[in-house]
Design a protein around this motif. Sequence first.
Motif, PDB file in Angstrom:
ATOM      1  N   ALA A  62      38.460 -20.785   0.225  1.00 25.07           N
ATOM      2  CA  ALA A  62      38.286 -19.974   1.627  1.00 25.07           C
ATOM      3  C   ALA A  62      39.225 -20.473   2.759  1.00 25.07           C
ATOM      4  CB  ALA A  62      36.740 -20.516   2.200  1.00 25.07           C
ATOM      5  N   VAL A  63      39.368 -21.829   2.468  1.00 21.36           N
ATOM      6  CA  VAL A  63      40.557 -22.496   3.341  1.00 21.36           C
ATOM      7  C   VAL A  63      41.773 -21.953   3.340  1.00 21.36           C
ATOM      8  CG1 VAL A  63      41.530 -24.689   3.907  1.00 21.36           C
ATOM      9  CG2 VAL A  63      39.092 -24.734   3.475  1.00 21.36           C
ATOM     10  N   GLU A  64      42.229 -21.673   1.967  1.00 19.27           N
ATOM     11  CA  GLU A  64      43.381 -20.944   1.765  1.00 19.27           C
ATOM     12  C   GLU A  64      43.659 -19.724   2.266  1.00 19.27           C
ATOM     13  OE1 GLU A  64      43.970 -20.736  -2.533  1.00 19.27           O
ATOM     14  OE2 GLU A  64      43.808 -22.760  -2.919  1.00 19.27           O
ATOM     15  N   GLN A  65      42.392 -18.936   2.506  1.00 12.84           N
ATOM     16  CA  GLN A  65      42.427 -17.546   2.806  1.00 12.84           C
ATOM     17  C   GLN A  65      42.150 -17.432   4.314  1.00 12.84           C
ATOM     18  OE1 GLN A  65      43.460 -14.917   1.072  1.00 12.84           O
ATOM     19  NE2 GLN A  65      43.746 -16.200  -0.723  1.00 12.84           N
ATOM     20  N   GLY A  66      41.897 -18.643   4.859  1.00 11.21           N
ATOM     21  CA  GLY A  66      41.511 -18.585   6.504  1.00 11.21           C
ATOM     22  C   GLY A  66      40.065 -18.029   6.618  1.00 11.21           C
ATOM     23  N   ALA A  67      39.180 -18.151   5.608  1.00 10.55           N
ATOM     24  CA  ALA A  67      37.741 -17.822   6.063  1.00 10.55           C
ATOM     25  C   ALA A  67      36.958 -19.437   6.370  1.00 10.55           C
ATOM     26  CB  ALA A  67      37.320 -17.189   4.848  1.00 10.55           C
ATOM     27  N   SER A  68      35.766 -19.257   6.806  1.00 12.56           N
ATOM     28  CA  SER A  68      35.040 -20.146   6.982  1.00 12.56           C
ATOM     29  C   SER A  68      34.426 -20.757   5.558  1.00 12.56           C
ATOM     30  CB  SER A  68      33.752 -19.719   8.126  1.00 12.56           C
ATOM     31  OG  SER A  68      32.860 -20.810   7.923  1.00 12.56           O
ATOM     32  N   PRO A  69      34.618 -21.947   5.328  1.00 10.16           N
ATOM     33  CA  PRO A  69      34.085 -22.517   4.416  1.00 10.16           C
ATOM     34  C   PRO A  69      32.494 -22.431   4.140  1.00 10.16           C
ATOM     35  CG  PRO A  69      35.907 -23.923   4.826  1.00 10.16           C
ATOM     36  CD  PRO A  69      35.432 -23.002   5.979  1.00 10.16           C
ATOM     37  N   ASP A  70      32.150 -22.841   5.535  1.00  7.32           N
ATOM     38  CA  ASP A  70      30.500 -22.778   5.428  1.00  7.32           C
ATOM     39  C   ASP A  70      29.891 -21.087   5.272  1.00  7.32           C
ATOM     40  OD1 ASP A  70      30.512 -25.691   6.060  1.00  7.32           O
ATOM     41  OD2 ASP A  70      30.502 -25.309   8.279  1.00  7.32           O
ATOM     42  N   VAL A  71      30.670 -20.451   5.818  1.00  8.71           N
ATOM     43  CA  VAL A  71      30.118 -19.050   5.547  1.00  8.71           C
ATOM     44  C   VAL A  71      30.371 -18.781   4.008  1.00  8.71           C
ATOM     45  CG1 VAL A  71      30.435 -16.589   6.032  1.00  8.71           C
ATOM     46  CG2 VAL A  71      30.465 -18.141   7.795  1.00  8.71           C
ATOM     47  N   VAL A  72      31.543 -18.994   3.549  1.00  6.15           N
ATOM     48  CA  VAL A  72      31.696 -18.347   2.182  1.00  6.15           C
ATOM     49  C   VAL A  72      30.664 -19.356   1.189  1.00  6.15           C
ATOM     50  CG1 VAL A  72      33.311 -18.775   0.062  1.00  6.15           C
ATOM     51  CG2 VAL A  72      34.132 -18.022   2.500  1.00  6.15           C
ATOM     52  N   GLU A  73      30.365 -20.595   1.569  1.00  7.42           N
ATOM     53  CA  GLU A  73      29.318 -21.403   0.784  1.00  7.42           C
ATOM     54  C   GLU A  73      27.998 -20.829   0.694  1.00  7.42           C
ATOM     55  OE1 GLU A  73      27.393 -25.786   0.305  1.00  7.42           O
ATOM     56  OE2 GLU A  73      29.215 -25.455   1.274  1.00  7.42           O
ATOM     57  N   ALA A  74      27.525 -20.578   2.029  1.00  4.64           N
ATOM     58  CA  ALA A  74      26.247 -19.965   2.311  1.00  4.64           C
ATOM     59  C   ALA A  74      26.151 -18.421   1.299  1.00  4.64           C
ATOM     60  CB  ALA A  74      25.756 -19.782   3.552  1.00  4.64           C
ATOM     61  N   THR A  75      27.352 -17.826   1.576  1.00  2.55           N
ATOM     62  CA  THR A  75      27.154 -16.591   0.709  1.00  2.55           C
ATOM     63  C   THR A  75      27.226 -16.728  -0.672  1.00  2.55           C
ATOM     64  OG1 THR A  75      28.743 -15.354   2.593  1.00  2.55           O
ATOM     65  CG2 THR A  75      28.537 -14.521   0.387  1.00  2.55           C
ATOM     66  N   TYR A  76      28.141 -17.460  -1.408  1.00  2.00           N
ATOM     67  CA  TYR A  76      27.960 -17.691  -2.724  1.00  2.00           C
ATOM     68  C   TYR A  76      26.595 -18.689  -3.255  1.00  2.00           C
ATOM     69  CZ  TYR A  76      32.504 -16.174  -4.638  1.00  2.00           C
ATOM     70  OH  TYR A  76      33.404 -15.422  -4.850  1.00  2.00           O
ATOM     71  N   ARG A  77      26.036 -19.317  -2.385  1.00  3.35           N
ATOM     72  CA  ARG A  77      24.570 -19.688  -2.824  1.00  3.35           C
ATOM     73  C   ARG A  77      23.661 -18.949  -2.954  1.00  3.35           C
ATOM     74  NH1 ARG A  77      24.639 -25.304  -3.694  1.00  3.35           N
ATOM     75  NH2 ARG A  77      26.411 -26.468  -2.461  1.00  3.35           N
ATOM     76  N   ALA A  78      23.687 -18.240  -2.011  1.00  2.00           N
ATOM     77  CA  ALA A  78      22.793 -16.718  -2.217  1.00  2.00           C
ATOM     78  C   ALA A  78      23.182 -15.892  -3.379  1.00  2.00           C
ATOM     79  CB  ALA A  78      22.796 -16.109  -0.986  1.00  2.00           C
ATOM     80  N   LEU A  79      24.313 -15.558  -3.559  1.00  4.71           N
ATOM     81  CA  LEU A  79      24.930 -14.982  -4.612  1.00  4.71           C
ATOM     82  C   LEU A  79      24.312 -15.602  -5.991  1.00  4.71           C
ATOM     83  CD1 LEU A  79      26.531 -12.291  -5.573  1.00  4.71           C
ATOM     84  CD2 LEU A  79      28.395 -13.665  -5.286  1.00  4.71           C
ATOM     85  N   ILE A  80      24.811 -16.578  -6.014  1.00  2.00           N
ATOM     86  CA  ILE A  80      24.501 -17.335  -7.385  1.00  2.00           C
ATOM     87  C   ILE A  80      23.120 -17.526  -7.664  1.00  2.00           C
ATOM     88  CG2 ILE A  80      24.639 -19.900  -8.438  1.00  2.00           C
ATOM     89  CD1 ILE A  80      27.233 -20.042  -7.092  1.00  2.00           C
ATOM     90  N   GLY A  81      22.425 -17.774  -6.452  1.00  2.00           N
ATOM     91  CA  GLY A  81      20.752 -17.856  -6.995  1.00  2.00           C
ATOM     92  C   GLY A  81      20.369 -16.678  -7.256  1.00  2.00           C
ATOM     93  N   ALA A  82      20.688 -15.432  -6.827  1.00  2.00           N
ATOM     94  CA  ALA A  82      20.358 -14.274  -7.325  1.00  2.00           C
ATOM     95  C   ALA A  82      20.861 -13.923  -8.686  1.00  2.00           C
ATOM     96  CB  ALA A  82      20.835 -13.142  -6.394  1.00  2.00           C
ATOM     97  N   PHE A  83      21.899 -14.232  -8.947  1.00  2.00           N
ATOM     98  CA  PHE A  83      22.554 -14.164 -10.380  1.00  2.00           C
ATOM     99  C   PHE A  83      21.621 -14.964 -11.371  1.00  2.00           C
ATOM    100  CE2 PHE A  83      26.581 -11.969  -8.896  1.00  2.00           C
ATOM    101  CZ  PHE A  83      26.091 -10.591  -9.332  1.00  2.00           C
ATOM    102  N   ILE A  84      21.240 -16.145 -10.892  1.00  2.00           N
ATOM    103  CA  ILE A  84      20.909 -17.119 -11.951  1.00  2.00           C
ATOM    104  C   ILE A  84      19.293 -16.544 -12.121  1.00  2.00           C
ATOM    105  CG2 ILE A  84      19.226 -19.193 -11.881  1.00  2.00           C
ATOM    106  CD1 ILE A  84      21.571 -20.589 -10.550  1.00  2.00           C
ATOM    107  N   SER A  85      18.556 -15.813 -11.209  1.00  2.00           N
ATOM    108  CA  SER A  85      17.476 -15.103 -11.630  1.00  2.00           C
ATOM    109  C   SER A  85      17.600 -14.042 -12.572  1.00  2.00           C
ATOM    110  CB  SER A  85      16.739 -14.751 -10.070  1.00  2.00           C
ATOM    111  OG  SER A  85      16.390 -15.469  -9.538  1.00  2.00           O
ATOM    112  N   LEU A  86      18.640 -13.107 -12.360  1.00  2.00           N
ATOM    113  CA  LEU A  86      19.047 -11.972 -13.129  1.00  2.00           C
ATOM    114  C   LEU A  86      19.185 -12.565 -14.699  1.00  2.00           C
ATOM    115  CD1 LEU A  86      19.815  -9.325 -13.759  1.00  2.00           C
ATOM    116  CD2 LEU A  86      22.091  -9.596 -12.779  1.00  2.00           C
TER     117      LEU A  86
END
Length: 206
Positions: A62-86
């Motif tokens: 995220a830092v490399e791409q100019g995105a907010s690390p916090d937003v990316v982390e929150a997005t990925y935690r939600a994504l990973i949580g859903a994928f773990i369930s799957l």
Amino acid sequence: MTAPDALADVRRRIDAIDRRMVALIAERQACVVRAGSLKADAAAVRAPARVEQVIARVRALAVEQGASPDVVEATYRALIGAFISLELDVHRGAAEETGAAGSGAAVAEAENPELLLQRALSSAERGDAAVATSELIRLLDTASGLSLRLRAAVVLGELLIASGRSAEAELVLATAASGAEVAEDLDDVDAAELERVRDLLDHVRR
């Protein structure tokens, strides 16, 4: 270009980005389904150390791409949580098909929300917040009992707040509160748990 036209153009770009993102999520899902069928047990599926490794990597990206690390982390935690369930569902299905020992217990646990909540609480008490969070997200996705959902929302909200994920906590708590308010006159609403949900929601919104 007028402001409405400019806004419409931006929204079209967002829609196009969403289409590409969903395609990538589908590609990632295919990998997750394959991985779930290959892992030895549920612990290997949850893999909290791997989760944190991925989070660290995407924050750096995220830092490399100019995105907010916090937003990316929150997005990925939600994504990973859903994928773990799957992946857990896939893993259990694979175990059943191969007659793996202990698969019956795993299915029984999946059908027992109280047992899943207790396991999540035990994970939280051990300090394994990543595992507890994944289990609670899964519970909220599958449990139908309102009282149980309120209890799970309180614990998950507290874990998310403690880890600095207030936006996710607000979403979990607001969803639980609104669901309870619709049925507030019913006997299965625990007034104390509902009040705790509202208190936590007020806290994250301050």
